[in-house]
Scaffold this motif. Structure first.
Motif, PDB file in Angstrom:
ATOM      1  N   GLY A 116       8.570   4.182 -16.261  1.00 22.36           N
ATOM      2  CA  GLY A 116       7.758   4.281 -15.063  1.00 22.36           C
ATOM      3  C   GLY A 116       8.275   5.339 -14.104  1.00 22.36           C
ATOM      4  N   ILE A 117       7.364   5.892 -13.326  1.00 21.33           N
ATOM      5  CA  ILE A 117       7.689   6.826 -12.258  1.00 21.33           C
ATOM      6  C   ILE A 117       7.121   6.250 -10.960  1.00 21.33           C
ATOM      7  N   ARG A 118       7.942   6.184  -9.921  1.00 21.67           N
ATOM      8  CA  ARG A 118       7.491   5.642  -8.643  1.00 21.67           C
ATOM      9  C   ARG A 118       7.089   6.767  -7.697  1.00 21.67           C
ATOM     10  N   PHE A 119       5.860   6.657  -7.195  1.00 25.38           N
ATOM     11  CA  PHE A 119       5.364   7.554  -6.161  1.00 25.38           C
ATOM     12  C   PHE A 119       5.149   6.705  -4.906  1.00 25.38           C
ATOM     13  N   SER A 120       5.733   7.116  -3.796  1.00 29.24           N
ATOM     14  CA  SER A 120       5.597   6.331  -2.565  1.00 29.24           C
ATOM     15  C   SER A 120       5.158   7.232  -1.422  1.00 29.24           C
ATOM     16  N   PHE A 121       4.264   6.687  -0.590  1.00 28.67           N
ATOM     17  CA  PHE A 121       3.515   7.473   0.376  1.00 28.67           C
ATOM     18  C   PHE A 121       3.906   7.133   1.817  1.00 28.67           C
ATOM     19  N   GLN A 131      21.722   6.143 -15.821  1.00 31.08           N
ATOM     20  CA  GLN A 131      20.818   6.788 -16.772  1.00 31.08           C
ATOM     21  C   GLN A 131      20.140   5.770 -17.680  1.00 31.08           C
ATOM     22  N   LEU A 132      20.034   4.531 -17.241  1.00 29.30           N
ATOM     23  CA  LEU A 132      19.474   3.472 -18.071  1.00 29.30           C
ATOM     24  C   LEU A 132      18.023   3.186 -17.729  1.00 29.30           C
ATOM     25  N   GLY A 133      17.416   3.978 -16.881  1.00 29.24           N
ATOM     26  CA  GLY A 133      16.053   3.716 -16.477  1.00 29.24           C
ATOM     27  C   GLY A 133      15.994   2.629 -15.424  1.00 29.24           C
ATOM     28  N   SER A 134      14.801   2.152 -15.168  1.00 30.49           N
ATOM     29  CA  SER A 134      14.586   1.135 -14.145  1.00 30.49           C
ATOM     30  C   SER A 134      14.998  -0.240 -14.645  1.00 30.49           C
ATOM     31  N   PHE A 135      15.989  -0.859 -13.998  1.00 31.75           N
ATOM     32  CA  PHE A 135      16.392  -2.197 -14.403  1.00 31.75           C
ATOM     33  C   PHE A 135      15.288  -3.203 -14.086  1.00 31.75           C
ATOM     34  N   LYS A 156       8.705  21.859  -9.620  1.00 29.87           N
ATOM     35  CA  LYS A 156       7.448  22.249  -8.979  1.00 29.87           C
ATOM     36  C   LYS A 156       7.370  21.743  -7.537  1.00 29.87           C
ATOM     37  N   GLY A 157       8.512  21.244  -7.031  1.00 32.39           N
ATOM     38  CA  GLY A 157       8.581  20.856  -5.628  1.00 32.39           C
ATOM     39  C   GLY A 157       8.098  19.459  -5.323  1.00 32.39           C
ATOM     40  N   ILE A 158       7.940  18.620  -6.356  1.00 35.74           N
ATOM     41  CA  ILE A 158       7.418  17.267  -6.161  1.00 35.74           C
ATOM     42  C   ILE A 158       8.561  16.267  -6.260  1.00 35.74           C
ATOM     43  N   ALA A 159       8.779  15.533  -5.189  1.00 36.71           N
ATOM     44  CA  ALA A 159       9.852  14.536  -5.151  1.00 36.71           C
ATOM     45  C   ALA A 159       9.270  13.148  -5.410  1.00 36.71           C
ATOM     46  N   CYS A 160       9.761  12.491  -6.476  1.00 34.32           N
ATOM     47  CA  CYS A 160       9.420  11.105  -6.781  1.00 34.32           C
ATOM     48  C   CYS A 160      10.650  10.517  -7.458  1.00 34.32           C
ATOM     49  N   SER A 161      10.544   9.350  -8.078  1.00 33.92           N
ATOM     50  CA  SER A 161      11.749   8.761  -8.653  1.00 33.92           C
ATOM     51  C   SER A 161      11.417   7.792  -9.782  1.00 33.92           C
ATOM     52  N   LYS A 162      12.460   7.414 -10.537  1.00 32.32           N
ATOM     53  CA  LYS A 162      12.325   6.364 -11.549  1.00 32.32           C
ATOM     54  C   LYS A 162      12.456   4.992 -10.932  1.00 32.32           C
ATOM     55  N   TYR A 207       0.821  -1.212   0.000  1.00 28.26           N
ATOM     56  CA  TYR A 207       0.000   0.000   0.000  1.00 28.26           C
ATOM     57  C   TYR A 207       0.855   1.262   0.000  1.00 28.26           C
ATOM     58  N   THR A 208       2.172   1.116   0.087  1.00 28.91           N
ATOM     59  CA  THR A 208       3.036   2.280   0.269  1.00 28.91           C
ATOM     60  C   THR A 208       3.540   2.908  -1.032  1.00 28.91           C
ATOM     61  N   LEU A 209       3.359   2.256  -2.164  1.00 37.25           N
ATOM     62  CA  LEU A 209       3.881   2.836  -3.410  1.00 37.25           C
ATOM     63  C   LEU A 209       3.048   2.421  -4.612  1.00 37.25           C
ATOM     64  N   VAL A 210       3.205   3.185  -5.683  1.00 42.34           N
ATOM     65  CA  VAL A 210       2.631   2.839  -6.975  1.00 42.34           C
ATOM     66  C   VAL A 210       3.635   3.246  -8.046  1.00 42.34           C
ATOM     67  N   ASN A 211       3.776   2.402  -9.065  1.00 44.32           N
ATOM     68  CA  ASN A 211       4.689   2.675 -10.177  1.00 44.32           C
ATOM     69  C   ASN A 211       3.842   2.956 -11.410  1.00 44.32           C
ATOM     70  N   VAL A 212       3.970   4.164 -11.944  1.00 47.12           N
ATOM     71  CA  VAL A 212       3.058   4.681 -12.965  1.00 47.12           C
ATOM     72  C   VAL A 212       3.788   4.929 -14.272  1.00 47.12           C
ATOM     73  N   SER A 213       3.177   4.498 -15.373  1.00 46.72           N
ATOM     74  CA  SER A 213       3.663   4.876 -16.697  1.00 46.72           C
ATOM     75  C   SER A 213       2.632   5.770 -17.355  1.00 46.72           C
TER      76      SER A 213
END
Length: 385
Positions: free
Chosen positions: A355-360, A337-341, A322-328, A298-304
């Motif tokens: 994908g972009i990972r947002f975790s709460f 720089q190869l993206g998500s393995f 814009k002040g939003i911290a997330c990650s690949k 329930y703590t994260l979602v990986n979005v494309s």
């Protein structure tokens, strides 16, 4: 809104109560825990009280808890000691483990100390348990260690620890799991789980960085990797970081005291985030099982989002502006720089959009998520046009 922090899978904001406990410890427990005078004994008592508290929350003996500098050291210690001290000659793992595990097992393989095998993954990145059993059955006379993480740090898939542990018991294999993303977020009764080693890191559940622990089911045959003193009952030399251990203790106590309330709150945030993304951004996809709350954390979602690789990278940059911290993906690979393995391994050529990972966390608010959703929608539409 100035900033929104949605990279809690990388590290969490420290709880104010943790900071207070550490501050008090630094002021009053400054003695060396190995010293025999009153100051040393007081510090030693604080460390041992923390060990007992943590062990009781996991339903194990305090003798099974070894404090480390974090999850990476704990993973390395479990794997390397299993090979050196327990006679393990074969390791079965997966290609989407955290690099604390992958780099370690690949090094041991390169040094010809083990036979390394990788279990198959299904189309969503989950471990194929049928293939795992076939690998275990291939060499029943070999001493084998299975190393598979409980919750994947990029796509959130949850491994059935009990099922894997029972397979390992069936074939007399050792079982190690990186539980960095799950301890502090899920109930963990180690007395009921057939697991030999787990790795834990405090900064994943609002504790300090630089401290964690290794759970070892049986310590009788292990020797230290770090030499120089008899600390941690001769399993890890070096003066204990008392204030960090106190912070770890406080963080895990808070986590499990408030687990039901906090997890329900964070689940509601994740549901709101996913529902909003699906309604606001056409073609959005959730990677792995991260879009399924029954099968992922329930703590994260990986979005494309339907954008090219270059546009996706630019979106990360614009979100940061814009002040939003997330990650690949994993912070430990942020220099690459190869993206998500992980996504590359799971989807291969089918990975049309990065994908972009947002975790709460418990400190995340719905207002913050609404700002992120609005920003994502604006950026996606501007790119589409």
């Amino acid at each position: 809104m100035d900033t929104v922090y949605l990279d809690n899978a990388a590290t969490t904001q420290m709880d104010p109560e943790v900071i207070s406990a550490m501050h008090q410890s630094m002021r009053s427990n400054f003695g060396n825990p190995s010293s025999t005078h009153a100051f040393g004994r007081k510090a030693k008592a604080a460390v041992e009280t923390a060990r007992k508290s943590i062990a009781s929350l996991l339903n194990v003996s305090s003798a099974n808890i070894v404090f480390t500098s974090g999850g990476t050291e704990a993973d390395n210690m479990a794997i390397s000691c299993a090979v050196r001290d327990l006679g393990v000659t074969r390791i079965i793992s997966s290609k989407i483990e955290h690099h604390a595990v992958l780099n370690c097992v690949e090094f041991l393989d390169t040094e010809n100390k083990i036979d390394l095998q990788f279990v198959n993954l299904d189309q969503d990145g989950s471990v194929d348990l049928t293939h795992l059993e076939s690998l275990l059955a291939e060499a029943p006379d070999s001493k084998t260690l299975v190393s598979l993480m409980h919750i994947n740090n990029e796509i959130g898939n949850i491994l059935d620890l009990k099922a894997v542990g029972e397979l390992c018991q069936k074939y007399s294999a050792y079982f190690h799991s990186d539980t960095v993303q799950s301890v502090g977020h899920y109930e963990m009764d180690l007395a009921d789980l057939p697991v030999d080693f787990i790795a834990v890191s405090a900064h994943k559940f609002h504790g300090p960085k630089g401290v964690g622990f290794l759970y070892v089911k049986s310590r009788n045959h292990l020797k230290p990797l770090i030499h120089g003193g008899s600390q941690e009952r001769e399993l890890r030399a070096g003066t204990e970081s008392v204030h960090n251990i106190i912070g770890l203790q406080k963080a895990i106590e808070i986590a499990y005291t408030n687990l039901e309330e906090d997890s329900a709150y964070i689940k509601s945030l994740k549901n709101h985030f996913m529902d909003s993304l699906k309604s606001e951004i056409p073609g959005v996809r959730f990677n792995g099982l991260s879009g399924d709350l029954d099968k992922s954390t329930y703590t994260l979602v990986n979005v494309s989002i339907p954008l090219s690789a270059s546009e996706s990278d630019m979106m990360l940059f614009q979100l940061d502006l814009k002040g939003i911290a997330c990650s690949k993906g994993s912070a430990c690979q942020s220099g690459a720089q190869l993206g998500s393995f992980v996504l590359n391994e799971v989807y291969g050529e089918k990975l049309d959009y990065p994908g972009i990972r947002f975790s709460f966390s418990k400190f995340t608010t719905k207002k913050e998520l609404d700002y992120v959703i609005s920003t994502l929608k604006s950026l996606a539409l501007s790119k589409a046009n």
